[in-house]
Design a protein around this motif. Structure first.
Motif, PDB file in Angstrom:
ATOM      1  N   LYS A   1       0.801  -1.222   0.000  1.00 17.20           N
ATOM      2  CA  LYS A   1       0.000   0.000   0.000  1.00 17.20           C
ATOM      3  C   LYS A   1       0.834   1.273   0.000  1.00 17.20           C
ATOM      4  CE  LYS A   1      -3.814  -2.463   1.977  1.00 17.20           C
ATOM      5  NZ  LYS A   1      -4.314  -3.062   3.142  1.00 17.20           N
ATOM      6  N   SER A   2       2.093   1.172   0.388  1.00 17.09           N
ATOM      7  CA  SER A   2       2.967   2.349   0.389  1.00 17.09           C
ATOM      8  C   SER A   2       3.331   2.700  -1.048  1.00 17.09           C
ATOM      9  CB  SER A   2       4.245   2.067   1.172  1.00 17.09           C
ATOM     10  OG  SER A   2       3.957   1.776   2.511  1.00 17.09           O
ATOM     11  N   PRO A   3       3.340   3.975  -1.376  1.00 20.03           N
ATOM     12  CA  PRO A   3       3.760   4.378  -2.726  1.00 20.03           C
ATOM     13  C   PRO A   3       5.195   3.927  -3.001  1.00 20.03           C
ATOM     14  CG  PRO A   3       2.740   6.218  -1.565  1.00 20.03           C
ATOM     15  CD  PRO A   3       2.920   5.116  -0.563  1.00 20.03           C
ATOM     16  N   VAL A   4       5.478   3.577  -4.264  1.00 19.00           N
ATOM     17  CA  VAL A   4       6.804   3.040  -4.604  1.00 19.00           C
ATOM     18  C   VAL A   4       7.933   4.040  -4.373  1.00 19.00           C
ATOM     19  CG1 VAL A   4       5.987   1.307  -6.224  1.00 19.00           C
ATOM     20  CG2 VAL A   4       6.510   3.580  -7.048  1.00 19.00           C
ATOM     21  N   ASN A   5       7.622   5.313  -4.287  1.00 14.61           N
ATOM     22  CA  ASN A   5       8.678   6.309  -4.063  1.00 14.61           C
ATOM     23  C   ASN A   5       8.755   6.766  -2.604  1.00 14.61           C
ATOM     24  OD1 ASN A   5       6.275   7.646  -4.098  1.00 14.61           O
ATOM     25  ND2 ASN A   5       6.941   9.312  -5.432  1.00 14.61           N
ATOM     26  N   SER A   6       8.076   6.065  -1.714  1.00 14.28           N
ATOM     27  CA  SER A   6       8.109   6.442  -0.298  1.00 14.28           C
ATOM     28  C   SER A   6       9.131   5.590   0.460  1.00 14.28           C
ATOM     29  CB  SER A   6       6.727   6.269   0.348  1.00 14.28           C
ATOM     30  OG  SER A   6       6.439   4.898   0.523  1.00 14.28           O
ATOM     31  N   PRO A   7       9.637   6.104   1.572  1.00 14.83           N
ATOM     32  CA  PRO A   7      10.611   5.338   2.368  1.00 14.83           C
ATOM     33  C   PRO A   7      10.033   4.041   2.943  1.00 14.83           C
ATOM     34  CG  PRO A   7      10.533   7.646   3.078  1.00 14.83           C
ATOM     35  CD  PRO A   7       9.427   7.438   2.101  1.00 14.83           C
ATOM     36  N   ASP A   8       8.731   3.999   3.183  1.00 15.79           N
ATOM     37  CA  ASP A   8       8.120   2.805   3.765  1.00 15.79           C
ATOM     38  C   ASP A   8       7.922   1.676   2.755  1.00 15.79           C
ATOM     39  OD1 ASP A   8       7.954   3.995   6.247  1.00 15.79           O
ATOM     40  OD2 ASP A   8       5.963   4.833   5.858  1.00 15.79           O
ATOM     41  N   PHE A   9       8.056   1.991   1.467  1.00 12.68           N
ATOM     42  CA  PHE A   9       7.806   0.980   0.439  1.00 12.68           C
ATOM     43  C   PHE A   9       8.678  -0.240   0.628  1.00 12.68           C
ATOM     44  CE2 PHE A   9       9.088  -1.031  -3.530  1.00 12.68           C
ATOM     45  CZ  PHE A   9       7.869  -1.502  -3.975  1.00 12.68           C
ATOM     46  N   TRP A  10       9.987  -0.043   0.775  1.00  6.76           N
ATOM     47  CA  TRP A  10      10.898  -1.180   0.817  1.00  6.76           C
ATOM     48  C   TRP A  10      10.683  -2.054   2.047  1.00  6.76           C
ATOM     49  CZ3 TRP A  10      12.712  -2.744  -3.461  1.00  6.76           C
ATOM     50  CH2 TRP A  10      12.964  -1.842  -4.487  1.00  6.76           C
ATOM     51  N   LYS A  11      10.379  -1.440   3.171  1.00 10.34           N
ATOM     52  CA  LYS A  11      10.105  -2.223   4.382  1.00 10.34           C
ATOM     53  C   LYS A  11       8.859  -3.082   4.180  1.00 10.34           C
ATOM     54  CE  LYS A  11       9.064  -1.838   9.242  1.00 10.34           C
ATOM     55  NZ  LYS A  11       8.343  -1.093  10.215  1.00 10.34           N
ATOM     56  N   GLU A  12       7.810  -2.471   3.656  1.00 10.94           N
ATOM     57  CA  GLU A  12       6.567  -3.205   3.423  1.00 10.94           C
ATOM     58  C   GLU A  12       6.763  -4.267   2.347  1.00 10.94           C
ATOM     59  OE1 GLU A  12       1.887  -2.368   2.307  1.00 10.94           O
ATOM     60  OE2 GLU A  12       3.248  -0.664   2.496  1.00 10.94           O
ATOM     61  N   TRP A  13       7.479  -3.911   1.275  1.00 16.83           N
ATOM     62  CA  TRP A  13       7.716  -4.861   0.196  1.00 16.83           C
ATOM     63  C   TRP A  13       8.480  -6.087   0.711  1.00 16.83           C
ATOM     64  CZ3 TRP A  13      11.986  -7.163  -1.926  1.00 16.83           C
ATOM     65  CH2 TRP A  13      11.774  -7.858  -3.115  1.00 16.83           C
ATOM     66  N   GLN A  14       9.514  -5.846   1.500  1.00 13.37           N
ATOM     67  CA  GLN A  14      10.314  -6.950   2.019  1.00 13.37           C
ATOM     68  C   GLN A  14       9.481  -7.873   2.906  1.00 13.37           C
ATOM     69  OE1 GLN A  14      13.746  -5.754   4.278  1.00 13.37           O
ATOM     70  NE2 GLN A  14      14.570  -7.811   4.344  1.00 13.37           N
ATOM     71  N   GLU A  15       8.630  -7.293   3.728  1.00 12.83           N
ATOM     72  CA  GLU A  15       7.765  -8.092   4.603  1.00 12.83           C
ATOM     73  C   GLU A  15       6.842  -8.986   3.778  1.00 12.83           C
ATOM     74  OE1 GLU A  15       3.956  -7.220   7.433  1.00 12.83           O
ATOM     75  OE2 GLU A  15       5.578  -5.753   7.469  1.00 12.83           O
ATOM     76  N   LYS A  16       6.212  -8.415   2.759  1.00 13.71           N
ATOM     77  CA  LYS A  16       5.272  -9.169   1.927  1.00 13.71           C
ATOM     78  C   LYS A  16       6.003 -10.226   1.093  1.00 13.71           C
ATOM     79  CE  LYS A  16       2.056  -5.945   2.811  1.00 13.71           C
ATOM     80  NZ  LYS A  16       0.890  -6.092   3.554  1.00 13.71           N
ATOM     81  N   PHE A  17       7.160  -9.839   0.533  1.00 13.89           N
ATOM     82  CA  PHE A  17       7.935 -10.771  -0.277  1.00 13.89           C
ATOM     83  C   PHE A  17       8.401 -11.956   0.575  1.00 13.89           C
ATOM     84  CE2 PHE A  17      11.815 -12.441  -2.136  1.00 13.89           C
ATOM     85  CZ  PHE A  17      11.433 -12.630  -3.458  1.00 13.89           C
ATOM     86  N   SER A  18       8.924 -11.663   1.755  1.00 16.95           N
ATOM     87  CA  SER A  18       9.397 -12.727   2.643  1.00 16.95           C
ATOM     88  C   SER A  18       8.274 -13.682   3.017  1.00 16.95           C
ATOM     89  CB  SER A  18      10.023 -12.139   3.912  1.00 16.95           C
ATOM     90  OG  SER A  18      11.161 -11.395   3.584  1.00 16.95           O
ATOM     91  N   ARG A  19       7.109 -13.137   3.320  1.00 16.49           N
ATOM     92  CA  ARG A  19       5.961 -13.979   3.694  1.00 16.49           C
ATOM     93  C   ARG A  19       5.568 -14.886   2.528  1.00 16.49           C
ATOM     94  NH1 ARG A  19       1.059 -13.437   6.680  1.00 16.49           N
ATOM     95  NH2 ARG A  19       2.278 -12.908   8.493  1.00 16.49           N
TER      96      ARG A  19
END
Length: 111
Positions: A23-41
């Motif tokens: 849900k975080s925009p791809v250009n926001s600092p929170d994107f990578w944290k959220e992406w990593q969590e979802k990818f890992s899961r």
């Protein structure tokens, strides 16, 4: 026995997949944290399902269900990889896609 409309089944499937939506925009600092969590899961879930299938102790119905889950996780991982590539492209980092095939018409021979 009442038939459930297809739209209801679709909404149920979407609710199961909602966790994996970044849900975080791809250009926001929170994107990578959220992406990593979802990818890992998704990645670890796919590994767990593969491990279950290798035990060969599952009834046929469950085996089919878990095979379908592997395909689902592969689709989720593809979605997440696509988002990652978009985020990297916005930062000016372009990855090479090894699945790209060139036809003879695509190659400029007049170089």
């Amino acid at each position: 026995m009442k038939n459930t409309p297809l739209d209801v089944h679709l909404l149920e499937e979407l609710s199961h997949l909602e966790y994996f939506i970044v849900k975080s925009p791809v250009n926001s600092p929170d994107f990578w944290k959220e992406w990593q969590e979802k990818f890992s899961r998704a990645y670890m879930s796919r590994i767990a399902v593969k491990k279950l299938l290798k035990t060969k102790k599952l009834p046929y119905e469950e085996h089919s269900k878990y095979k379908a889950q592997i395909l689902l996780y592969e689709d989720v991982l593809y979605y997440l990889e696509t988002l990652k590539n978009i985020a990297l492209n916005l930062r000016g980092i372009f990855t090479s896609d090894q699945n790209v095939e060139l036809d003879d018409e695509d190659i400029d021979l007049d170089l």
